[in-house]
Design an enzyme around this catalytic site. Structure first.
Site, mmCIF file in Angstrom:
data_model
loop_
_atom_site.group_PDB
_atom_site.id
_atom_site.type_symbol
_atom_site.label_atom_id
_atom_site.label_comp_id
_atom_site.label_asym_id
_atom_site.label_seq_id
_atom_site.Cartn_x
_atom_site.Cartn_y
_atom_site.Cartn_z
ATOM 1 C CB CYS A 58 -0.889 0.018 1.231
ATOM 2 S SG CYS A 58 -2.245 -1.163 1.162
ATOM 3 C CG ASP A 81 11.705 -5.513 -0.972
ATOM 4 O OD1 ASP A 81 12.521 -4.750 -1.530
ATOM 5 O OD2 ASP A 81 10.589 -5.142 -0.566
ATOM 6 C CG HIS A 167 -2.152 -3.487 -3.212
ATOM 7 N ND1 HIS A 167 -2.736 -2.487 -2.452
ATOM 8 C CD2 HIS A 167 -1.696 -2.891 -4.323
ATOM 9 C CE1 HIS A 167 -2.616 -1.347 -3.091
ATOM 10 N NE2 HIS A 167 -1.981 -1.559 -4.231
ATOM 11 C CG HIS A 169 0.834 -7.578 -6.781
ATOM 12 N ND1 HIS A 169 -0.136 -8.061 -5.924
ATOM 13 C CD2 HIS A 169 1.748 -8.584 -6.892
ATOM 14 C CE1 HIS A 169 0.178 -9.281 -5.529
ATOM 15 N NE2 HIS A 169 1.320 -9.632 -6.104
ATOM 16 C CG HIS A 284 4.423 -16.265 -23.655
ATOM 17 N ND1 HIS A 284 4.225 -17.617 -23.788
ATOM 18 C CD2 HIS A 284 4.922 -16.094 -22.406
ATOM 19 C CE1 HIS A 284 4.589 -18.225 -22.670
ATOM 20 N NE2 HIS A 284 5.003 -17.320 -21.808
ATOM 21 C CD GLU A 323 -5.196 -34.377 -15.109
ATOM 22 O OE1 GLU A 323 -4.878 -35.271 -14.288
ATOM 23 O OE2 GLU A 323 -6.367 -34.024 -15.310
HETATM 24 P P1 H2U Z 1 2.914 -12.453 -5.308
HETATM 25 O O1 H2U Z 1 1.718 -12.063 -4.537
HETATM 26 O O2 H2U Z 1 2.614 -12.801 -6.705
HETATM 27 O O3 H2U Z 1 3.700 -13.469 -4.575
HETATM 28 O O4 H2U Z 1 3.803 -11.128 -5.427
HETATM 29 C C1 H2U Z 1 4.161 -10.322 -4.364
HETATM 30 C C2 H2U Z 1 5.637 -10.082 -4.461
HETATM 31 O O5 H2U Z 1 5.969 -8.957 -3.663
HETATM 32 C C3 H2U Z 1 6.444 -11.257 -3.940
HETATM 33 O O6 H2U Z 1 7.242 -11.778 -4.988
HETATM 34 C C4 H2U Z 1 7.224 -9.151 -3.083
HETATM 35 C C5 H2U Z 1 7.306 -10.668 -2.824
HETATM 36 O O7 H2U Z 1 8.629 -11.104 -2.877
HETATM 37 N N1 H2U Z 1 7.321 -8.354 -1.865
HETATM 38 C C6 H2U Z 1 8.362 -7.459 -1.739
HETATM 39 O O8 H2U Z 1 9.192 -7.348 -2.638
HETATM 40 N N2 H2U Z 1 8.444 -6.703 -0.618
HETATM 41 C C7 H2U Z 1 7.563 -6.760 0.434
HETATM 42 O O9 H2U Z 1 7.699 -6.069 1.391
HETATM 43 C C8 H2U Z 1 6.429 -7.704 0.351
HETATM 44 C C9 H2U Z 1 6.307 -8.537 -0.852
#
Ligand code: H2U
Length: 361
Positions: A58, A81, A167, A169, A284, A323
């Site tokens: 957020c 991160d 959120h 993304h 792709h 599968e």
């Molecule tokens: P997913 O919900 O698809 O897992 O993606 C969220 C990504 O956000 C995840 O790869 C990153 C996670 O590593 N993330 C950060 O880089 N920093 C944060 O503080 C929380 C989540």
């Protein structure tokens, strides 16, 4: 027996060919009739707060690495991160034995928030807000694709698909190699082009536009179909009608139209079981980096949507057993899935519920 007189794809199992994977899928639509006493998933979370002070995605909140997000009001891009690919990993070296091969894997991983609010998803965003997302996707392909041969943009949506955060993304992983799925797709599209003198997916879009039975939504520039060879129950393929290699080549008008068709497709998805429909999707396009200077005429830009749900908001398709060990199998025909999606309302169920509440007051 005259097979053609007898054959009904809804009743009779058969194999279909996936030309993008050079593989087959078993269609056994009558399997939908079997009773289900198996696993039932938790339904997708209904009440996501608009802002959660503890959600690291957020605006204004602190992420895992201690960095504070800006007070963003549109899209927001940041380096993952916990990246699966980093630019400077050392090489594993070489083993002389053919069964123990390895290679250096290098790259970058980014996360892009679509919107400052946690309680909206792409189908509920305004058209111009989705256009901003598309523009950013194209910028990322331009920027990371200048050096990396593959830039994978993907969205994991919903806890059922392993998404860690509600959120809205997506993620972007750029790598110094072309991964398995696009490498296979590249080979298949190249083979088709050499044999038939036209891009596989351009021919395919033309055919589907005429045949109509697998179309979910269509517009002047785009087509979304449940592909003839779909494996996941409500899998779709979104592709331009014109020959386009990459997201970067889309015109302003095509981007605006893409935003609108994505909203229509995703509204249908959400309306199917009246939940925020889980899926993994990704783009792709022709490879980048050193491939930019090569002829990639065999490529056609497209997006794959892979939703896991089969019977209801809580019963998903399991790609296990046969599968995993033999062949992917589906339980309803692609034509049945397309018809179901196509006939759903174009108004999002949440918008309809809000309207009904307002009228009841
Ligand atoms: P997913 O919900 O698809 O897992 O993606 C969220 C990504 O956000 C995840 O790869 C990153 C996670 O590593 N993330 C950060 O880089 N920093 C944060 O503080 C929380 C989540």
């Amino acid at each position: 027996m005259n097979d053609l007189d007898e054959f009904d794809p809804k009743e009779h199992q058969h194999l279909r060919y996936n030309p993008l994977k050079d593989s087959w899928v078993l269609v056994s639509a009558h399997r939908m009739k079997r009773p289900w006493a198996g696993q039932v998933e938790k339904p997708p979370e209904k009440h996501i707060p608009r802002y959660d002070p503890h959600n690291p995605l957020c605006p204004g909140n602190t992420r895992a690495n201690g960095e504070v997000n800006p007070d963003y009001d549109g899209t927001f891009l940041f380096p993952n991160d916990f990246p699966a690919l980093q630019p400077d990993a050392p090489s594993p070296g070489t083993d002389q034995h053919p069964l123990f091969q390895s290679k250096a894997a290098r790259g970058v991983c980014k996360v892009m928030c679509f919107h400052p609010r946690s309680d909206v998803t792409l189908p509920l965003m305004k058209n111009e807000e989705v256009v901003e997302v598309i523009d950013k996707w194209a910028e990322l392909v331009q920027e990371l694709g200048a050096t990396y041969p593959w830039v994978q943009i993907f969205e994991n949506k919903g806890a059922m698909m392993g998404c860690s955060n509600p959120h809205p993304h997506c993620q972007v992983w750029a790598s110094n190699f072309v991964p398995n799925e696009p490498a296979l797709s590249d080979r298949c599209q190249r083979d088709y082009y050499q044999k038939h003198g036209a891009p596989l997916l351009l021919h395919y879009a033309e055919q589907e536009a005429q045949r109509k039975e697998r179309i979910v939504v269509e517009s002047s520039y785009w087509l979304a179909v449940v592909p003839y060879w779909a494996t996941w129950p409500y899998q779709t393929l979104l592709l331009p009608r014109r020959h386009v290699l990459r997201l970067t080549a889309l015109t302003v008008e095509e981007r605006r139209d893409l935003a609108a068709i994505m909203k229509r497709l995703l509204t249908k998805y959400d309306n199917l079981f009246e939940v925020s429909f889980p899926y993994s999707m990704g783009w792709h396009g022709a490879p980048t980096g050193s491939h930019l200077s090569q002829d990639n005429s065999h490529w056609q830009l497209h997006a794959h949507y892979y939703p896991p749900l089969l019977r209801s908001a809580t019963v998903k398709k399991f790609m296990v057993g046969y599968e995993m060990l033999a062949l992917e199998q589906r339980d309803l025909t692609p034509e049945q899935a397309a018809e179901k999606l196509r006939n759903l309302p174009n108004v999002h169920y949440k918008t309809r519920h809000d309207q009904e509440m307002a009228e009841a007051k």
